[in-house]
Scaffold this motif. Structure first.
Motif, PDB file in Angstrom:
ATOM      1  N   VAL A  36       0.842  -1.204   0.000  1.00 42.38           N
ATOM      2  CA  VAL A  36       0.000   0.000   0.000  1.00 42.38           C
ATOM      3  C   VAL A  36       0.875   1.251   0.000  1.00 42.38           C
ATOM      4  O   VAL A  36       0.627   2.212  -0.745  1.00 42.38           O
ATOM      5  CB  VAL A  36      -0.940   0.000   1.223  1.00 42.38           C
ATOM      6  N   THR A  37       1.906   1.252   0.849  1.00 41.60           N
ATOM      7  CA  THR A  37       2.830   2.394   0.912  1.00 41.60           C
ATOM      8  C   THR A  37       3.489   2.624  -0.440  1.00 41.60           C
ATOM      9  O   THR A  37       3.612   3.768  -0.905  1.00 41.60           O
ATOM     10  CB  THR A  37       3.907   2.150   1.980  1.00 41.60           C
ATOM     11  N   ALA A  38       3.922   1.530  -1.073  1.00 39.09           N
ATOM     12  CA  ALA A  38       4.558   1.639  -2.387  1.00 39.09           C
ATOM     13  C   ALA A  38       3.589   2.204  -3.419  1.00 39.09           C
ATOM     14  O   ALA A  38       3.966   3.021  -4.265  1.00 39.09           O
ATOM     15  CB  ALA A  38       5.073   0.276  -2.827  1.00 39.09           C
ATOM     16  N   LEU A  39       2.334   1.770  -3.344  1.00 41.55           N
ATOM     17  CA  LEU A  39       1.320   2.251  -4.292  1.00 41.55           C
ATOM     18  C   LEU A  39       1.066   3.752  -4.140  1.00 41.55           C
ATOM     19  O   LEU A  39       0.986   4.489  -5.121  1.00 41.55           O
ATOM     20  CB  LEU A  39       0.005   1.500  -4.067  1.00 41.55           C
ATOM     21  N   LEU A  40       0.959   4.194  -2.890  1.00 42.81           N
ATOM     22  CA  LEU A  40       0.556   5.569  -2.625  1.00 42.81           C
ATOM     23  C   LEU A  40       1.686   6.580  -2.800  1.00 42.81           C
ATOM     24  O   LEU A  40       1.452   7.717  -3.220  1.00 42.81           O
ATOM     25  CB  LEU A  40      -0.010   5.678  -1.203  1.00 42.81           C
ATOM     26  N   PHE A  41       2.916   6.177  -2.486  1.00 37.49           N
ATOM     27  CA  PHE A  41       3.996   7.161  -2.411  1.00 37.49           C
ATOM     28  C   PHE A  41       5.094   6.968  -3.453  1.00 37.49           C
ATOM     29  O   PHE A  41       6.113   7.655  -3.402  1.00 37.49           O
ATOM     30  CB  PHE A  41       4.618   7.139  -1.013  1.00 37.49           C
ATOM     31  N   LYS A  42       4.911   6.038  -4.394  1.00 38.14           N
ATOM     32  CA  LYS A  42       5.942   5.793  -5.396  1.00 38.14           C
ATOM     33  C   LYS A  42       6.275   7.056  -6.184  1.00 38.14           C
ATOM     34  O   LYS A  42       7.454   7.384  -6.397  1.00 38.14           O
ATOM     35  CB  LYS A  42       5.472   4.685  -6.347  1.00 38.14           C
ATOM     36  N   LYS A  93       5.824  10.232  -5.355  1.00 37.63           N
ATOM     37  CA  LYS A  93       6.459  11.241  -4.513  1.00 37.63           C
ATOM     38  C   LYS A  93       7.913  10.875  -4.200  1.00 37.63           C
ATOM     39  O   LYS A  93       8.788  11.736  -4.145  1.00 37.63           O
ATOM     40  CB  LYS A  93       5.665  11.410  -3.214  1.00 37.63           C
ATOM     41  N   ILE A  94       8.144   9.587  -3.986  1.00 36.29           N
ATOM     42  CA  ILE A  94       9.512   9.132  -3.719  1.00 36.29           C
ATOM     43  C   ILE A  94      10.406   9.413  -4.923  1.00 36.29           C
ATOM     44  O   ILE A  94      11.534   9.908  -4.786  1.00 36.29           O
ATOM     45  CB  ILE A  94       9.523   7.620  -3.385  1.00 36.29           C
ATOM     46  N   LEU A  95       9.896   9.106  -6.110  1.00 32.44           N
ATOM     47  CA  LEU A  95      10.667   9.337  -7.325  1.00 32.44           C
ATOM     48  C   LEU A  95      10.949  10.827  -7.525  1.00 32.44           C
ATOM     49  O   LEU A  95      12.070  11.212  -7.898  1.00 32.44           O
ATOM     50  CB  LEU A  95       9.919   8.772  -8.531  1.00 32.44           C
ATOM     51  N   ALA A 102       9.424  -3.077  -7.301  1.00 30.50           N
ATOM     52  CA  ALA A 102       9.460  -2.010  -8.296  1.00 30.50           C
ATOM     53  C   ALA A 102       9.807  -0.671  -7.652  1.00 30.50           C
ATOM     54  O   ALA A 102      10.567   0.131  -8.213  1.00 30.50           O
ATOM     55  CB  ALA A 102       8.117  -1.916  -9.023  1.00 30.50           C
ATOM     56  N   THR A 103       9.269  -0.420  -6.463  1.00 28.12           N
ATOM     57  CA  THR A 103       9.550   0.840  -5.771  1.00 28.12           C
ATOM     58  C   THR A 103      11.019   0.936  -5.375  1.00 28.12           C
ATOM     59  O   THR A 103      11.650   1.987  -5.501  1.00 28.12           O
ATOM     60  CB  THR A 103       8.662   0.970  -4.519  1.00 28.12           C
ATOM     61  N   LEU A 104      11.588  -0.171  -4.903  1.00 31.82           N
ATOM     62  CA  LEU A 104      13.012  -0.188  -4.575  1.00 31.82           C
ATOM     63  C   LEU A 104      13.869   0.076  -5.807  1.00 31.82           C
ATOM     64  O   LEU A 104      14.870   0.799  -5.744  1.00 31.82           O
ATOM     65  CB  LEU A 104      13.395  -1.529  -3.944  1.00 31.82           C
ATOM     66  N   LEU A 105      13.473  -0.494  -6.936  1.00 28.83           N
ATOM     67  CA  LEU A 105      14.212  -0.253  -8.176  1.00 28.83           C
ATOM     68  C   LEU A 105      14.147   1.224  -8.575  1.00 28.83           C
ATOM     69  O   LEU A 105      15.146   1.799  -9.021  1.00 28.83           O
ATOM     70  CB  LEU A 105      13.651  -1.120  -9.307  1.00 28.83           C
ATOM     71  N   VAL A 106      12.982   1.820  -8.419  1.00 29.38           N
ATOM     72  CA  VAL A 106      12.824   3.241  -8.753  1.00 29.38           C
ATOM     73  C   VAL A 106      13.716   4.097  -7.851  1.00 29.38           C
ATOM     74  O   VAL A 106      14.342   5.067  -8.300  1.00 29.38           O
ATOM     75  CB  VAL A 106      11.354   3.660  -8.617  1.00 29.38           C
TER      76      VAL A 106
END
Length: 257
Positions: free
Chosen positions: A116-122, A124-126, A169-173
């Motif tokens: 869920v965290t990865a979905l919502l904040f990907k 913004k993190i990028l 995927a989020t870690l890769l980004v």
């Protein structure tokens, strides 16, 4: 009951095709909560399910040239030994033991919340990473961080079957912000194939795979993923991901309580 499993496989495949979120985030909680499948069996069956479906995805991405094999190797250096060691730990403590089953249930809930965290904040993190290029890892530090990330995902996927999709995927980004979206997707799928295959073999050894259930899920998932990929073009992604995030949050709460 078999028809219900086929329909469930179709529904999960449809959502995966529309959102790109790993099937484990959806399938494992569904099997545990809706059908009462023991957590360890749900995890093992979903890992075998993921190994088959992601293999097909890897072939497609390889033909398109959207896989960074150097990054796949680094992830596997960490992920594959971690999966083997985690399997041995599950064997030692008893994968089908009710107490360990409860622990696996909690790990599934935690993995769902990470998704869920990865979905919502990907996004913004990028954006934050691109705004501060000086903080991006380089050279040996980047290689080490990739291997460690692979090890963490290896443990997470083997215990809960969740993590190789949205979290990976989020870690890769975060580690490789210059990669295109297609490369992130292709690399994420490619490293997940050997990881889920080894983890699935481990669960087969532990006796925690329901083969009849697996076959039913695969029958439904193939047309579901195809239709979902087509429908994704006409449905706004942010609404889908928002709905999915709310659903997964409710699933995590239900798993815990």
């Amino acid at each position: 009951m078999l028809l219900t499993y086929v329909v469930s496989g179709f529904a999960v495949g449809l959502l995966v095709g529309m959102t790109g979120v790993g099937g484990g985030s959806l399938m494992t909680p569904l099997l545990t909560l809706l059908f009462g499948v023991p957590p360890s069996v749900a995890v093992g069956t979903d890992l075998a399910f993921a190994a088959v479906t992601k293999s097909a995805g890897t072939v497609t991405h390889r033909l398109r040239g959207t896989i960074r094999w150097d990054i796949v190797r680094r992830l596997c250096i960490g992920a594959l030994p971690a999966a083997v060691l985690t399997t041995l730990a599950l064997k030692y403590y008893g994968a089908l033991d009710p107490k360990l089953g409860q622990l696996i249930r909690y790990s599934i809930a935690g993995s769902v919340l990470l998704t869920v965290t990865a979905l919502l904040f990907k996004t913004k993190i990028l954006a934050w990473i691109n705004a501060k290029p000086s903080r991006q890892l380089q050279g040996r530090a980047l290689m080490l961080a990739t291997v460690v990330s692979g090890a963490v995902l290896g443990v997470l996927v083997t215990v809960s079957s969740i993590g190789a999709g949205a979290i990976g995927a989020t870690l890769l980004v975060m580690l490789y912000p210059s990669m295109s979206s297609a490369e992130v997707a292709g690399t994420d799928i490619a490293y997940a194939v050997p990881l889920t295959a080894i983890a699935a073999l481990g669960h087969w050894w532990l006796g925690s795979i329901d083969w009849q259930l697996l076959g039913s899920l695969l029958i439904g998932s193939v047309p579901g993923i195809t239709l979902g990929s087509w429908a994704a073009r006409s449905v706004p992604e942010r609404y889908l991901r928002g709905l999915l995030a709310c659903t997964l949050t409710g699933v995590a709460v239900k798993l815990i309580w």
